[in-house]
Design a protein around this motif. Structure first.
Motif, short mmCIF file in Angstrom:
data_model
loop_
_atom_site.label_atom_id
_atom_site.label_comp_id
_atom_site.label_asym_id
_atom_site.label_seq_id
_atom_site.Cartn_x
_atom_site.Cartn_y
_atom_site.Cartn_z
N ALA A 1 -35.92 -12.70 13.34
CA ALA A 1 -36.49 -11.46 13.87
C ALA A 1 -37.81 -11.12 13.20
CB ALA A 1 -35.49 -10.32 13.70
N CYS A 2 -37.88 -11.21 11.88
CA CYS A 2 -39.13 -10.88 11.17
C CYS A 2 -40.22 -11.88 11.51
CB CYS A 2 -38.88 -10.86 9.66
SG CYS A 2 -37.81 -9.51 9.12
N LEU A 3 -39.87 -13.14 11.68
CA LEU A 3 -40.86 -14.15 12.05
C LEU A 3 -41.47 -13.83 13.41
CD1 LEU A 3 -42.10 -16.94 11.28
CD2 LEU A 3 -40.26 -17.97 12.62
N LYS A 4 -40.65 -13.36 14.35
CA LYS A 4 -41.13 -13.07 15.70
C LYS A 4 -41.91 -11.76 15.73
CE LYS A 4 -41.43 -13.16 20.21
NZ LYS A 4 -42.37 -14.08 20.89
N VAL A 5 -41.36 -10.73 15.13
CA VAL A 5 -41.96 -9.40 15.23
C VAL A 5 -43.21 -9.27 14.37
CG1 VAL A 5 -41.57 -6.96 14.74
CG2 VAL A 5 -39.80 -8.29 15.86
N ARG A 6 -43.13 -9.79 13.14
CA ARG A 6 -44.24 -9.59 12.21
C ARG A 6 -45.35 -10.62 12.34
NH1 ARG A 6 -43.72 -4.51 10.58
NH2 ARG A 6 -45.43 -5.06 9.17
N TYR A 7 -45.02 -11.87 12.84
CA TYR A 7 -46.04 -12.92 12.89
C TYR A 7 -46.14 -13.61 14.26
CZ TYR A 7 -45.63 -12.21 7.91
OH TYR A 7 -45.59 -11.62 6.67
N GLY A 8 -45.28 -13.22 15.20
CA GLY A 8 -45.40 -13.75 16.56
C GLY A 8 -45.04 -15.21 16.70
N GLU A 9 -44.19 -15.74 15.82
CA GLU A 9 -43.80 -17.15 15.88
C GLU A 9 -42.31 -17.25 16.21
OE1 GLU A 9 -45.43 -19.82 12.87
OE2 GLU A 9 -46.40 -18.06 11.95
N GLU A 10 -41.95 -18.36 16.85
CA GLU A 10 -40.57 -18.60 17.24
C GLU A 10 -39.90 -19.51 16.21
OE1 GLU A 10 -38.92 -17.20 19.55
OE2 GLU A 10 -40.54 -16.23 20.69
N MET A 11 -38.64 -19.23 15.91
CA MET A 11 -37.90 -20.00 14.91
C MET A 11 -37.71 -21.45 15.36
SD MET A 11 -36.41 -20.13 11.98
CE MET A 11 -36.24 -18.42 11.50
N ASP A 12 -37.47 -21.66 16.65
CA ASP A 12 -37.24 -23.03 17.14
C ASP A 12 -38.49 -23.89 16.95
OD1 ASP A 12 -34.72 -22.22 17.89
OD2 ASP A 12 -35.35 -21.67 19.92
N GLU A 13 -39.66 -23.30 17.20
CA GLU A 13 -40.90 -24.06 17.02
C GLU A 13 -41.19 -24.31 15.54
OE1 GLU A 13 -43.92 -21.88 18.98
OE2 GLU A 13 -43.04 -22.08 20.98
N VAL A 14 -40.92 -23.31 14.72
CA VAL A 14 -41.15 -23.48 13.28
C VAL A 14 -40.21 -24.54 12.72
CG1 VAL A 14 -40.93 -22.31 11.05
CG2 VAL A 14 -42.05 -21.16 12.96
#
Length: 274
Positions: free
Chosen positions: A195-208
């Protein structure tokens, strides 16, 4: 009007009362006692060898027994073994434990004694897994042992990923696939939940997760890969003398930004400095 040399009625009455009080004190012997005390206090021998009297020590306080809750007393009684020794409830059976890895040059016996044991309650783990996947973003179950702290929200929650062996099976040797890991620093600064990765930095966990060379905002800034791309956690913003943003995702989306980091990056570009 009277002359200056004449005394007023108030002064005459005052002098009369003073004379009466002196006569009364002399009759009671107070004047004599006051003179003796004054002579003792002002004598040079007394002042040269005077010693400050020590205070009388207070008697020691008697400690009363500590107040304990009834449920704690009952739990302590149940935790005692047959031999009378105190025993933790987790040692009564039905628990599985795993030893943390230990590295050293000591003998095998000393290593076995010094290894820290972590115990996992099977029933508790089963109940947690039923609730674990309720929230895939940040997780729904807080666990101080298995959970890994997110750098932004600072929550030690079990991730909601279905294939996570650490949070799903309690395997400490496996990494949590619901948290990021920086390929450069491998520090706590690069640990972010979905959630923090998406909301705060606009990145998806699957891609990371697929990108083995993913780096955290701290390393991106240090290497100069993306200018004005900074970590927007409250800790890092305070170090920059910037007020924490709070819940700024709604403001960022209203203005057309993908995340809070993109909003801050645009604001820093307008200011022209960090």
């Amino acid at each position: 009007m009277g002359r200056l040399g004449d005394k007023s009625d108030y002064e005459s009455i005052r002098e009369a009362r003073i004379s009466e009080n002196k006569a009364r004190m002399e009759m009671l012997g107070l004047l004599r006692c006051a003179g003796e005390l004054s002579a003792i206090a002002t004598s040079p021998a007394r002042r040269a060898g005077s010693v400050t009297p020590r205070k009388t020590p207070k008697p020691p306080r008697v400690l009363t027994p500590l107040r304990r809750s009834g449920r704690l007393v009952a739990a302590a009684t149940l935790a005692r073994s047959e031999s009378g020794r105190r025993c933790s409830p987790r040692l009564n059976g039905g628990l599985e434990y795993k030893a943390l890895p230990y590295s050293g040059e000591e003998s095998e016996e000393e290593e076995d004694e010094e290894k820290a044991l972590v115990y996992i309650d099977k029933d508790r783990l089963r109940v947690l897994q039923e609730r674990r996947c309720d929230s895939k973003g940040r997780g729904a179950v807080y666990d101080p042992v298995l959970g890994i702290c997110c750098h932004f929200c600072r929550q030690k929650k079990l991730c909601g990923e279905e294939g996570c062996k650490r949070c799903g099976e309690g395997d400490f040797e496996q990494p949590c696939i619901g948290k990021t890991e920086c390929s450069s620093c491998h520090s706590t600064n690069g640990i972010l939940c979905r959630a923090c990765l998406k909301v705060r930095y606009g990145e998806e966990m699957d891609e990371v997760r697929k990108n083995k060379n993913w780096m955290c905002p701290h390393c991106i800034e240090e290497k100069g890969i993306k200018k004005f791309w900074i970590c927007n956690s409250s800790f890092c913003l305070k170090k920059r003398k910037i007020a924490p943003t709070g819940i700024a995702i709604f403001q960022a989306r209203e203005q057309g930004y993908a995340s809070v980091a993109h909003l801050l990056m645009d604001q820093l570009k307008c200011r022209g400095s960090y």
